[in-house]
Design a protein around this motif. Structure first.
Motif, PDB file in Angstrom:
ATOM      1  N   ARG A 236    -149.668  39.236  21.278  1.00  0.00           N
ATOM      2  CA  ARG A 236    -150.691  39.355  20.255  1.00  0.00           C
ATOM      3  C   ARG A 236    -150.180  38.768  18.956  1.00  0.00           C
ATOM      4  NH1 ARG A 236    -150.240  44.206  16.926  1.00  0.00           N
ATOM      5  NH2 ARG A 236    -148.385  45.407  17.473  1.00  0.00           N
ATOM      6  N   GLU A 237    -151.086  38.536  18.033  1.00  0.00           N
ATOM      7  CA  GLU A 237    -150.705  37.995  16.741  1.00  0.00           C
ATOM      8  C   GLU A 237    -150.464  39.130  15.759  1.00  0.00           C
ATOM      9  OE1 GLU A 237    -153.087  35.501  13.516  1.00  0.00           O
ATOM     10  OE2 GLU A 237    -152.574  34.272  15.263  1.00  0.00           O
ATOM     11  N   ILE A 238    -149.334  39.053  15.045  1.00  0.00           N
ATOM     12  CA  ILE A 238    -148.987  40.043  14.034  1.00  0.00           C
ATOM     13  C   ILE A 238    -148.747  39.310  12.725  1.00  0.00           C
ATOM     14  CG2 ILE A 238    -147.380  41.845  13.340  1.00  0.00           C
ATOM     15  CD1 ILE A 238    -146.736  42.332  16.259  1.00  0.00           C
ATOM     16  N   ASP A 239    -149.668  39.472  11.791  1.00  0.00           N
ATOM     17  CA  ASP A 239    -149.544  38.841  10.470  1.00  0.00           C
ATOM     18  C   ASP A 239    -149.265  37.349  10.566  1.00  0.00           C
ATOM     19  OD1 ASP A 239    -149.955  41.339   9.338  1.00  0.00           O
ATOM     20  OD2 ASP A 239    -147.812  41.792   9.224  1.00  0.00           O
ATOM     21  N   GLY A 240    -150.023  36.681  11.443  1.00  0.00           N
ATOM     22  CA  GLY A 240    -149.909  35.235  11.565  1.00  0.00           C
ATOM     23  C   GLY A 240    -148.808  34.734  12.478  1.00  0.00           C
ATOM     24  N   VAL A 241    -148.068  35.637  13.106  1.00  0.00           N
ATOM     25  CA  VAL A 241    -146.985  35.268  14.024  1.00  0.00           C
ATOM     26  C   VAL A 241    -147.346  35.729  15.435  1.00  0.00           C
ATOM     27  CG1 VAL A 241    -144.550  35.630  14.614  1.00  0.00           C
ATOM     28  CG2 VAL A 241    -145.230  35.392  12.226  1.00  0.00           C
ATOM     29  N   LEU A 242    -147.130  34.847  16.413  1.00  0.00           N
ATOM     30  CA  LEU A 242    -147.402  35.214  17.801  1.00  0.00           C
ATOM     31  C   LEU A 242    -146.238  36.044  18.334  1.00  0.00           C
ATOM     32  CD1 LEU A 242    -149.210  34.968  20.295  1.00  0.00           C
ATOM     33  CD2 LEU A 242    -147.902  32.917  20.931  1.00  0.00           C
ATOM     34  N   TYR A 243    -146.502  37.317  18.610  1.00  0.00           N
ATOM     35  CA  TYR A 243    -145.493  38.214  19.172  1.00  0.00           C
ATOM     36  C   TYR A 243    -145.671  38.262  20.688  1.00  0.00           C
ATOM     37  CZ  TYR A 243    -143.310  42.588  20.648  1.00  0.00           C
ATOM     38  OH  TYR A 243    -142.553  43.529  21.324  1.00  0.00           O
ATOM     39  N   CYS A 244    -144.603  37.959  21.423  1.00  0.00           N
ATOM     40  CA  CYS A 244    -144.646  37.986  22.889  1.00  0.00           C
ATOM     41  C   CYS A 244    -143.490  38.829  23.407  1.00  0.00           C
ATOM     42  CB  CYS A 244    -144.535  36.577  23.469  1.00  0.00           C
ATOM     43  SG  CYS A 244    -145.768  35.398  22.905  1.00  0.00           S
ATOM     44  N   ASN A 245    -143.802  39.814  24.218  1.00  0.00           N
ATOM     45  CA  ASN A 245    -142.786  40.593  24.903  1.00  0.00           C
ATOM     46  C   ASN A 245    -143.039  40.427  26.397  1.00  0.00           C
ATOM     47  OD1 ASN A 245    -141.288  42.868  26.118  1.00  0.00           O
ATOM     48  ND2 ASN A 245    -140.947  43.470  23.991  1.00  0.00           N
ATOM     49  N   ASP A 246    -142.016  39.972  27.123  1.00  0.00           N
ATOM     50  CA  ASP A 246    -142.229  39.644  28.535  1.00  0.00           C
ATOM     51  C   ASP A 246    -142.147  40.843  29.476  1.00  0.00           C
ATOM     52  OD1 ASP A 246    -139.470  40.097  28.761  1.00  0.00           O
ATOM     53  OD2 ASP A 246    -139.011  37.983  28.491  1.00  0.00           O
ATOM     54  N   GLY A 247    -141.960  42.052  28.931  1.00  0.00           N
ATOM     55  CA  GLY A 247    -141.994  43.253  29.780  1.00  0.00           C
ATOM     56  C   GLY A 247    -140.681  43.507  30.496  1.00  0.00           C
ATOM     57  N   ASP A 248    -140.743  43.858  31.783  1.00  0.00           N
ATOM     58  CA  ASP A 248    -139.527  44.214  32.521  1.00  0.00           C
ATOM     59  C   ASP A 248    -139.765  44.064  34.017  1.00  0.00           C
ATOM     60  OD1 ASP A 248    -139.698  47.206  33.895  1.00  0.00           O
ATOM     61  OD2 ASP A 248    -141.133  46.919  32.283  1.00  0.00           O
ATOM     62  N   TRP A 249    -138.647  44.224  34.772  1.00  0.00           N
ATOM     63  CA  TRP A 249    -138.717  44.236  36.242  1.00  0.00           C
ATOM     64  C   TRP A 249    -138.124  45.531  36.781  1.00  0.00           C
ATOM     65  CZ3 TRP A 249    -141.273  40.879  39.372  1.00  0.00           C
ATOM     66  CH2 TRP A 249    -141.852  39.783  38.717  1.00  0.00           C
ATOM     67  N   VAL A 250    -138.436  46.611  36.070  1.00  0.00           N
ATOM     68  CA  VAL A 250    -138.107  47.953  36.533  1.00  0.00           C
ATOM     69  C   VAL A 250    -139.379  48.637  37.023  1.00  0.00           C
ATOM     70  CG1 VAL A 250    -137.182  50.205  35.873  1.00  0.00           C
ATOM     71  CG2 VAL A 250    -136.129  48.125  34.989  1.00  0.00           C
ATOM     72  N   GLU A 251    -140.453  48.547  36.235  1.00  0.00           N
ATOM     73  CA  GLU A 251    -141.740  49.099  36.654  1.00  0.00           C
ATOM     74  C   GLU A 251    -142.878  48.095  36.484  1.00  0.00           C
ATOM     75  OE1 GLU A 251    -142.528  53.510  36.440  1.00  0.00           O
ATOM     76  OE2 GLU A 251    -141.411  53.199  34.586  1.00  0.00           O
ATOM     77  N   SER A 252    -142.995  47.497  35.315  1.00  0.00           N
ATOM     78  CA  SER A 252    -144.214  46.724  35.050  1.00  0.00           C
ATOM     79  C   SER A 252    -144.250  45.375  35.755  1.00  0.00           C
ATOM     80  CB  SER A 252    -144.409  46.527  33.542  1.00  0.00           C
ATOM     81  OG  SER A 252    -143.344  45.795  32.986  1.00  0.00           O
ATOM     82  N   ARG A 253    -143.100  44.784  36.080  1.00  0.00           N
ATOM     83  CA  ARG A 253    -143.016  43.535  36.834  1.00  0.00           C
ATOM     84  C   ARG A 253    -143.842  42.434  36.181  1.00  0.00           C
ATOM     85  NH1 ARG A 253    -142.923  45.349  43.022  1.00  0.00           N
ATOM     86  NH2 ARG A 253    -145.036  44.520  43.052  1.00  0.00           N
ATOM     87  N   THR A 254    -143.445  42.065  34.990  1.00  0.00           N
ATOM     88  CA  THR A 254    -144.192  41.090  34.210  1.00  0.00           C
ATOM     89  C   THR A 254    -143.292  39.954  33.746  1.00  0.00           C
ATOM     90  OG1 THR A 254    -143.816  42.439  32.239  1.00  0.00           O
ATOM     91  CG2 THR A 254    -145.925  42.712  33.360  1.00  0.00           C
TER      92      THR A 254
END
Length: 291
Positions: A236-254
């Protein structure tokens, strides 16, 4: 290259040099320009190595970023756990680098032992403390693990270790609970996701972390940031910056992926795509460092 791999092997006993090519590697059926993954936590029972291997086989890429907490040194120091599937993941990553994919490893707090090797290569894998990825459209993305923006890690590391232990306990309890639910014909239910929604401080922790990372990326002049650490996939965008979190491979598998036109997308590896023995559901877990 073999010599540097042997040095890494001294840190992970049982690690073997890949002996043969992977026939499935190089498929064009779902190729990406770039893949970002983090928080695999190899060396723990919670790591979904089978699902990760299936994902990597299905999705070749020109570049692969390992955004920290690939190997869980914290848990390995407490109790040794290294099944063949975890060895297979490491071999898969090395094979990918050997076949021409640029593989970049940005160590996190759980594999901080690797930070001393920043600037070196291991089996073709680059080790860096942080880096900048330029997308096909020219967008500059700052790539970091993110633990530097975690107040618990920076100010009370002992508390982070307590939180890590509690998180592992929650995952273990969750596995046993869902075995029982499966026998009763009930769908998967995530205890960690339930706790995350109920604990207001955990939600505040995530929000504060996301804003701190995005603001620092903007201060450095980048258009976006890619990180991991809190085990919560988000774009998502936060104050004009694209914030990306790739998650994990423990539960969410993203994973975060970049298409060849520069478009970024969060992808979830569906349990139905796994071999039957490896099938797992897709909850949203608690941040690993939240006690």
């Amino acid at each position: 290259m073999r010599t540097t791999f042997d040095a890494l092997g001294s840190l992970v006993p049982g690690l073997q040099w890949p002996a043969s090519d992977d026939p499935e590697e190089g498929s064009e059926r779902a190729r990406y320009r770039t893949i970002f993954i983090s928080d695999l936590h190899l060396g723990t029972p919670g790591c979904q190595a089978g699902a990760l291997l299936a994902f990597l086989k299905a999705h070749p890429s020109d570049c692969l970023y390992l955004v920290g907490d690939i190997v869980d040194g914290w848990q390995l120091r407490k109790r040794w756990y290294w099944p063949q599937s975890h060895n297979d993941v490491v071999q898969k990553l090395l094979r990918r680098a050997r076949k021409g994919c640029r593989v970049v490893f940005v160590p996190g707090n759980h594999d901080e032992f690797a930070r001393q090797f920043a600037g070196h290569h291991f089996g073709g894998i680059e080790v860096v403390s942080e880096t900048v990825h330029v997308t096909a459209t020219g967008q500059r993305l700052w790539v970091i693990h993110g633990d530097a923006f975690d107040g618990v890690i920076q100010c009370a590391k002992w508390l982070a270790h307590v939180g890590d232990t509690l998180y592992e306990f929650t995952l273990s309890l969750n596995r046993h609970l869902n075995v029982l639910r499966a026998r009763l014909g009930l769908p998967y239910w995530s205890l960690s996701a339930y706790l995350k929604q109920k604990v207001k401080k955990a939600l505040n922790y995530v929000t504060d972390f996301e804003r701190a990372v995005a603001h620092e990326a903007r201060r450095r002049g980048h258009q976006g940031v890619v990180c991991g650490h809190i085990h919560r996939a988000e774009m998502r965008e936060i104050d004009g910056v694209l914030y990306c979190n790739d998650g994990d491979w423990v539960e969410s598998r993203t994973a975060l992926v970049e298409h060849f036109d520069g478009r970024l997308e969060l992808v979830h590896w569906d349990a139905l795509q796994d071999p039957p023995a490896a099938a797992q559901p897709l909850p949203q877990p608690l941040p690993m460092e939240t006690a």
